[in-house]
Design a protein around this motif. Sequence first.
Motif, PDB file in Angstrom:
ATOM      1  N   LEU A 271      23.551   2.751  16.530  1.00 25.84           N
ATOM      2  CA  LEU A 271      23.293   2.480  17.949  1.00 25.84           C
ATOM      3  C   LEU A 271      24.363   1.535  18.504  1.00 25.84           C
ATOM      4  O   LEU A 271      24.687   1.574  19.691  1.00 25.84           O
ATOM      5  CB  LEU A 271      21.906   1.886  18.159  1.00 25.84           C
ATOM      6  N   ILE A 272      24.888   0.670  17.641  1.00 28.46           N
ATOM      7  CA  ILE A 272      25.989  -0.211  18.083  1.00 28.46           C
ATOM      8  C   ILE A 272      27.283   0.591  18.145  1.00 28.46           C
ATOM      9  O   ILE A 272      27.969   0.603  19.166  1.00 28.46           O
ATOM     10  CB  ILE A 272      26.154  -1.423  17.135  1.00 28.46           C
ATOM     11  N   TRP A 273      27.615   1.259  17.044  1.00 25.96           N
ATOM     12  CA  TRP A 273      28.898   1.984  16.996  1.00 25.96           C
ATOM     13  C   TRP A 273      29.010   2.985  18.138  1.00 25.96           C
ATOM     14  O   TRP A 273      30.098   3.212  18.672  1.00 25.96           O
ATOM     15  CB  TRP A 273      29.051   2.710  15.662  1.00 25.96           C
ATOM     16  N   ARG A 275      27.195   2.809  20.964  1.00 25.69           N
ATOM     17  CA  ARG A 275      26.748   2.166  22.214  1.00 25.69           C
ATOM     18  C   ARG A 275      25.614   2.985  22.825  1.00 25.69           C
ATOM     19  O   ARG A 275      25.680   3.419  23.981  1.00 25.69           O
ATOM     20  CB  ARG A 275      27.904   2.041  23.215  1.00 25.69           C
ATOM     21  N   ALA A 276      24.606   3.192  21.992  1.00 26.27           N
ATOM     22  CA  ALA A 276      23.502   4.064  22.400  1.00 26.27           C
ATOM     23  C   ALA A 276      22.293   3.230  22.827  1.00 26.27           C
ATOM     24  O   ALA A 276      22.129   2.093  22.403  1.00 26.27           O
ATOM     25  CB  ALA A 276      23.116   4.982  21.247  1.00 26.27           C
ATOM     26  N   ARG A 277      21.486   3.854  23.652  1.00 25.81           N
ATOM     27  CA  ARG A 277      20.278   3.205  24.174  1.00 25.81           C
ATOM     28  C   ARG A 277      19.059   3.957  23.669  1.00 25.81           C
ATOM     29  O   ARG A 277      19.014   5.177  23.727  1.00 25.81           O
ATOM     30  CB  ARG A 277      20.312   3.240  25.706  1.00 25.81           C
ATOM     31  N   MET A 278      18.083   3.222  23.150  1.00 27.02           N
ATOM     32  CA  MET A 278      16.831   3.822  22.682  1.00 27.02           C
ATOM     33  C   MET A 278      15.730   3.124  23.458  1.00 27.02           C
ATOM     34  O   MET A 278      15.654   1.892  23.463  1.00 27.02           O
ATOM     35  CB  MET A 278      16.702   3.560  21.181  1.00 27.02           C
ATOM     36  N   GLU A 279      14.893   3.908  24.126  1.00 25.38           N
ATOM     37  CA  GLU A 279      13.938   3.266  25.035  1.00 25.38           C
ATOM     38  C   GLU A 279      12.585   3.940  24.941  1.00 25.38           C
ATOM     39  O   GLU A 279      12.475   5.163  25.036  1.00 25.38           O
ATOM     40  CB  GLU A 279      14.497   3.348  26.469  1.00 25.38           C
TER      41      GLU A 279
ATOM     42  N   SER B  62      32.874   5.650   8.443  1.00 24.09           N
ATOM     43  CA  SER B  62      32.790   6.248   9.772  1.00 24.09           C
ATOM     44  C   SER B  62      32.199   5.184  10.677  1.00 24.09           C
ATOM     45  O   SER B  62      31.101   4.708  10.449  1.00 24.09           O
ATOM     46  CB  SER B  62      31.886   7.473   9.751  1.00 24.09           C
ATOM     47  N   ASN B  63      32.926   4.821  11.700  1.00 27.90           N
ATOM     48  CA  ASN B  63      32.620   3.567  12.351  1.00 27.90           C
ATOM     49  C   ASN B  63      33.131   3.640  13.781  1.00 27.90           C
ATOM     50  O   ASN B  63      33.599   4.678  14.234  1.00 27.90           O
ATOM     51  CB  ASN B  63      33.348   2.471  11.547  1.00 27.90           C
ATOM     52  N   TYR B  64      33.055   2.567  14.492  1.00 31.14           N
ATOM     53  CA  TYR B  64      33.472   2.601  15.885  1.00 31.14           C
ATOM     54  C   TYR B  64      34.957   2.287  16.054  1.00 31.14           C
ATOM     55  O   TYR B  64      35.485   2.343  17.147  1.00 31.14           O
ATOM     56  CB  TYR B  64      32.637   1.637  16.735  1.00 31.14           C
ATOM     57  N   LEU B 249      21.586  -5.000  20.755  1.00 29.24           N
ATOM     58  CA  LEU B 249      22.087  -4.897  19.377  1.00 29.24           C
ATOM     59  C   LEU B 249      23.570  -5.208  19.384  1.00 29.24           C
ATOM     60  O   LEU B 249      24.375  -4.431  19.888  1.00 29.24           O
ATOM     61  CB  LEU B 249      21.869  -3.489  18.823  1.00 29.24           C
ATOM     62  N   CYS B 250      23.903  -6.370  18.825  1.00 34.82           N
ATOM     63  CA  CYS B 250      25.294  -6.823  18.860  1.00 34.82           C
ATOM     64  C   CYS B 250      25.948  -6.692  17.500  1.00 34.82           C
ATOM     65  O   CYS B 250      27.115  -6.341  17.383  1.00 34.82           O
ATOM     66  CB  CYS B 250      25.293  -8.278  19.327  1.00 34.82           C
ATOM     67  N   GLY B 251      25.199  -6.973  16.439  1.00 35.39           N
ATOM     68  CA  GLY B 251      25.747  -6.887  15.092  1.00 35.39           C
ATOM     69  C   GLY B 251      24.614  -6.854  14.098  1.00 35.39           C
ATOM     70  O   GLY B 251      23.474  -7.162  14.436  1.00 35.39           O
ATOM     71  N   ARG B 277      13.360  -1.523  25.514  1.00 29.91           N
ATOM     72  CA  ARG B 277      14.675  -0.898  25.440  1.00 29.91           C
ATOM     73  C   ARG B 277      15.502  -1.600  24.369  1.00 29.91           C
ATOM     74  O   ARG B 277      15.568  -2.827  24.332  1.00 29.91           O
ATOM     75  CB  ARG B 277      15.368  -1.021  26.804  1.00 29.91           C
ATOM     76  N   MET B 278      16.143  -0.806  23.501  1.00 29.56           N
ATOM     77  CA  MET B 278      17.014  -1.356  22.467  1.00 29.56           C
ATOM     78  C   MET B 278      18.368  -0.700  22.668  1.00 29.56           C
ATOM     79  O   MET B 278      18.456   0.530  22.710  1.00 29.56           O
ATOM     80  CB  MET B 278      16.433  -0.994  21.103  1.00 29.56           C
ATOM     81  N   GLU B 279      19.396  -1.495  22.820  1.00 25.92           N
ATOM     82  CA  GLU B 279      20.681  -0.906  23.204  1.00 25.92           C
ATOM     83  C   GLU B 279      21.820  -1.555  22.448  1.00 25.92           C
ATOM     84  O   GLU B 279      21.934  -2.772  22.407  1.00 25.92           O
ATOM     85  CB  GLU B 279      20.861  -1.080  24.726  1.00 25.92           C
ATOM     86  N   GLY B 280      22.645  -0.718  21.834  1.00 32.31           N
ATOM     87  CA  GLY B 280      23.838  -1.211  21.169  1.00 32.31           C
ATOM     88  C   GLY B 280      24.994  -1.284  22.154  1.00 32.31           C
ATOM     89  O   GLY B 280      25.034  -0.528  23.125  1.00 32.31           O
ATOM     90  N   PHE B 281      25.912  -2.209  21.901  1.00 35.16           N
ATOM     91  CA  PHE B 281      27.055  -2.305  22.823  1.00 35.16           C
ATOM     92  C   PHE B 281      28.287  -2.784  22.078  1.00 35.16           C
ATOM     93  O   PHE B 281      28.195  -3.420  21.029  1.00 35.16           O
ATOM     94  CB  PHE B 281      26.743  -3.225  24.006  1.00 35.16           C
ATOM     95  N   LEU B 282      29.430  -2.432  22.636  1.00 34.61           N
ATOM     96  CA  LEU B 282      30.721  -2.911  22.137  1.00 34.61           C
ATOM     97  C   LEU B 282      31.509  -3.423  23.330  1.00 34.61           C
ATOM     98  O   LEU B 282      31.457  -2.853  24.430  1.00 34.61           O
ATOM     99  CB  LEU B 282      31.507  -1.786  21.462  1.00 34.61           C
ATOM    100  N   ARG B 284      34.521  -3.202  24.071  1.00 30.83           N
ATOM    101  CA  ARG B 284      35.575  -2.332  24.605  1.00 30.83           C
ATOM    102  C   ARG B 284      35.150  -1.544  25.840  1.00 30.83           C
ATOM    103  O   ARG B 284      36.000  -1.113  26.613  1.00 30.83           O
ATOM    104  CB  ARG B 284      36.023  -1.363  23.513  1.00 30.83           C
ATOM    105  N   ASP B 285      33.827  -1.310  25.993  1.00 30.95           N
ATOM    106  CA  ASP B 285      33.356  -0.560  27.159  1.00 30.95           C
ATOM    107  C   ASP B 285      33.299  -1.411  28.417  1.00 30.95           C
ATOM    108  O   ASP B 285      32.964  -0.910  29.482  1.00 30.95           O
ATOM    109  CB  ASP B 285      31.947  -0.006  26.902  1.00 30.95           C
TER     110      ASP B 285
END
Lengths: 363, 363
Positions: A271-273, A275-279, B62-64, B249-251, B277-282, B284-285
């Motif tokens: 979800l981090i890699w 940048r996905a949202r789960m809701e 396999s990663n971001y 979700l940061c790390g 809501r659970m959301e990953g982010f980077l 770079r976006d």
Amino acid sequence: MSAETVDSREWVLRARPSGRPLDSDVELIARPLPTPEPGMVRVHNLVMSVEPYMRGRMGGESNYAEPYPIGEPLRAPTVGRVTGSDDPALPAGALVLHDFGWREHTLVPVGECRVLDEHGMDPAVHLSVLGIPGMTAWIGIDRIARVVPGDVVFVSSAAGAVGSTAVQLAKIRGARVIASAGSPAKVDLVRDLGADVVFDHHDGSITHQLRGALEDLGASGLDVYFDNVGGDHLEAAIRVINDHARIALCGMISIYNEATPQPGPSNLIKLIWRRARMEGFLLRDHLDARDEFEEQMSGWIRSGLVRPVHTEFGGGVAGAWDAFAGMLDGSATGKAIVPLAADGAGSSQVLGGTYSPDKEVQR
Amino acid sequence: MSAETVDSREWVLRARPSGRPLDSDVELIARPLPTPEPGMVRVHNLVMSVEPYMRGRMGGESNYAEPYPIGEPLRAPTVGRVTGSDDPALPAGALVLHDFGWREHTLVPVGECRVLDEHGMDPAVHLSVLGIPGMTAWIGIDRIARVVPGDVVFVSSAAGAVGSTAVQLAKIRGARVIASAGSPAKVDLVRDLGADVVFDHHDGSITHQLRGALEDLGASGLDVYFDNVGGDHLEAAIRVINDHARIALCGMISIYNEATPQPGPSNLIKLIWRRARMEGFLLRDHLDARDEFEEQMSGWIRSGLVRPVHTEFGGGVAGAWDAFAGMLDGSATGKAIVPLAADGAGSSQVLGGTYSPDKEVQR
């Protein structure tokens, strides 16, 4: 208002199930229904629905809804016809929606009764595509996942009441749709509804089948996952999400019958890699949109863009408990409907089939 | 441009770590640096940072981000001073930020060098609160979790580079902050930064301590969880979320060193019940927001509302590998900084402490 007493049968909760519900957790009793007091109407119930969330309310787990009280009749969304009323806004003969199912006749507070526009449709449609499951699918596709043209959307439990509607709505929104279902007949049905690739989740690992489906579509991954299952479906979907994917958590039928919690997906870091949202979402937060929903959905039903999928369980009120157990076991295709009175059954719109304790599912 | 050759040492990747990185995965080599070609500048590196994401890029999962190539020097965000340049926009003496760390001197393409406003601050600030970790915290708090006044916010790994900034930003936004850290000294530091309740994650189950913290605050649950850890922290946080909670979700430092995937939280269904809501982010976006971020953050630093937290690792370039391993093991408080040249060290703004192979962490 007529003063006669009406005899009715109703299902009462006797014990809280832990794991799979048992017959001894409930009892069907008969009792005379008193004359309605002012502020109440008497309703002859035609059709009710059985839904997965009822399992949680029976069990009394810390949950999003109040537990059903022990010793009281169960509740279920139900369509019926008013047979006794002092209220001019709710005349005898009006078709109404209420939550006092699991019984043949009932008294309902005026404020908890909604008069329905019959639309010339099967009353059961108000329990399926025009009702809770239909609006749940609509909220999930439009407001939570925000499906746009070109999205690749995966819908699990796609022969279910919510899933079958979600598949059709995703197609209306211009998506390519991958779907999973639990039998060859269900797979055929979901393909008929317009899904581009459909697989049977018994036919191998979800991940493997999902990758195959993406290959068939020439797609790199999923933009949206509409989750009705949780468990291995959720982990597999996360494995193949695209950047900025959206996962709408609608239900997790894979765990409703589990007495102990199962481990979750081991790959949440994706979800981090990605940048996905789960809701997660519940319909109750979106009731402001009901008019908009009903206008859109009734139009789609009339034009044939959305087809209701129902399974009718036989046996009248006495068959309701078996219908509930059958729905939890996956016997229902589409919305599990229990006709409670003669004029509630026999719709020409039954796509899912009929089911009775004596027979297999018929399609 | 001066034509002399400069001798430099640099860390080269020799093998992809699986699980914990080994000393044999890398090698420190010396080589003369050639005269820069047109379009390149030569930089004398002052300070570099070591960060958790580097573990993933070494492993080539396999990663971001692209894996580091075998046989090539590693990369790291680094501040240095230009010592050889034909470009008038990058004159000798300019302080610059680039990604060519893990070496004493380096050639950098002009387009991959950013001139820094010195602000009279420690150059290392551009690697911490004014750099990647600071902006990551800002995006997570403001754009992903959307913290508003009155929110109850939980920050894990709160003595880390991102976490220590997230705690301070959540306070600036008017939240009440619960934080976890990994030692008594770190707990004290995070309390100094303004967190309302801080616990040591070694002192008992996360769930138990989180419930205690909520009780201390008189709060019903969490509105926001800023996750730097994953694993048991994430499961515990989900257990106590409020309706409409947001999980940024940061790390997931708990799993960076695991060779095999660990099961995820068993209670994801609560995301439905709580409509969370659970959301990953980077980062770079969100680079479009850099000017806005730098303006706000430099103001907060100058006014003392945000304090940088650094741990300086000794040993110069030769100590960088131990610094990286130490950072992964949790030895760093705040941003793990490796001074590569004499004038990069000795800042008065080191809140986290100093660390060298011969000594314990000093605070």
